[in-house]
Design a protein around this motif. Sequence first.
Motif, PDB file in Angstrom:
ATOM      1  N   SER A  25      51.607  40.593  45.220  1.00 42.74           N
ATOM      2  CA  SER A  25      50.850  41.339  44.887  1.00 42.74           C
ATOM      3  C   SER A  25      50.280  41.707  44.107  1.00 42.74           C
ATOM      4  N   PHE A  26      50.916  40.699  43.055  1.00 41.51           N
ATOM      5  CA  PHE A  26      50.472  40.191  41.063  1.00 41.51           C
ATOM      6  C   PHE A  26      49.486  39.742  41.581  1.00 41.51           C
ATOM      7  N   VAL A  27      49.772  37.979  42.434  1.00 35.64           N
ATOM      8  CA  VAL A  27      48.947  37.659  42.603  1.00 35.64           C
ATOM      9  C   VAL A  27      47.407  37.662  42.783  1.00 35.64           C
ATOM     10  N   GLY A  28      46.336  37.329  42.261  1.00 32.53           N
ATOM     11  CA  GLY A  28      45.041  37.889  42.370  1.00 32.53           C
ATOM     12  C   GLY A  28      44.902  39.513  41.909  1.00 32.53           C
ATOM     13  N   ASP A  29      45.887  39.736  41.377  1.00 30.15           N
ATOM     14  CA  ASP A  29      45.571  41.421  41.007  1.00 30.15           C
ATOM     15  C   ASP A  29      44.503  42.145  39.707  1.00 30.15           C
ATOM     16  N   GLY A  30      43.658  40.704  39.031  1.00 30.82           N
ATOM     17  CA  GLY A  30      42.293  40.645  38.510  1.00 30.82           C
ATOM     18  C   GLY A  30      43.064  40.678  37.095  1.00 30.82           C
ATOM     19  N   ILE A  31      44.549  40.519  36.723  1.00 30.33           N
ATOM     20  CA  ILE A  31      45.238  40.693  35.393  1.00 30.33           C
ATOM     21  C   ILE A  31      46.115  39.210  35.628  1.00 30.33           C
ATOM     22  N   CYS A  32      46.074  38.042  34.243  1.00 30.90           N
ATOM     23  CA  CYS A  32      46.610  36.938  34.331  1.00 30.90           C
ATOM     24  C   CYS A  32      48.565  37.499  33.739  1.00 30.90           C
ATOM     25  N   SER A  33      49.298  37.308  35.075  1.00 30.46           N
ATOM     26  CA  SER A  33      50.449  37.733  34.660  1.00 30.46           C
ATOM     27  C   SER A  33      50.666  36.073  33.792  1.00 30.46           C
ATOM     28  N   GLY A  34      51.571  37.287  32.512  1.00 26.67           N
ATOM     29  CA  GLY A  34      52.665  35.861  32.008  1.00 26.67           C
ATOM     30  C   GLY A  34      54.199  35.842  32.142  1.00 26.67           C
ATOM     31  N   LEU A  35      54.641  36.824  33.481  1.00 27.74           N
ATOM     32  CA  LEU A  35      55.546  36.382  33.983  1.00 27.74           C
ATOM     33  C   LEU A  35      55.651  34.417  34.646  1.00 27.74           C
ATOM     34  N   ALA A  36      56.695  34.427  34.680  1.00 23.71           N
ATOM     35  CA  ALA A  36      57.344  32.725  34.974  1.00 23.71           C
ATOM     36  C   ALA A  36      56.663  32.987  36.508  1.00 23.71           C
ATOM     37  N   GLY A  37      56.158  31.333  36.857  1.00 23.86           N
ATOM     38  CA  GLY A  37      55.893  31.520  37.887  1.00 23.86           C
ATOM     39  C   GLY A  37      53.805  31.685  38.618  1.00 23.86           C
ATOM     40  N   TYR A  38      53.744  32.719  38.081  1.00 26.10           N
ATOM     41  CA  TYR A  38      52.807  33.081  38.579  1.00 26.10           C
ATOM     42  C   TYR A  38      50.544  31.973  38.507  1.00 26.10           C
ATOM     43  N   ASN A  39      51.275  31.887  36.875  1.00 24.49           N
ATOM     44  CA  ASN A  39      50.214  30.910  35.871  1.00 24.49           C
ATOM     45  C   ASN A  39      50.166  29.058  36.718  1.00 24.49           C
TER      46      ASN A  39
END
Length: 91
Positions: A25-39
């Motif tokens: 749910s973090f993918v496409g939530d409007g916040i660029c995630s710094g967690l591994a694997g998302y970007n």
Amino acid sequence: ECGWDGGDCIDFNEKYPDCDVDVPSFVGDGICSGLAGYNTVECGWDGGDCVVDGYPDCHVLGGATFIGDGICHNRLTATNGETFEGYNTEE
């Protein structure tokens, strides 16, 4: 089997079949995630959250915040740990 979380994960798995993250749910939530694997390309640059308007190849944490903020940033760190020189270039 849980039927892809009762069907809740079907759209995500179809859109990002190779995206392996802990919290989809973090993918496409409007916040660029710094967690591994998302970007990553597999996760569509965090569902587009890490794509900077006008710079489709710019995928750096905080990129949208730093680009065009009136400050020349000579060195910024990408999500893969690489240091980028050239935020102040035209590419």
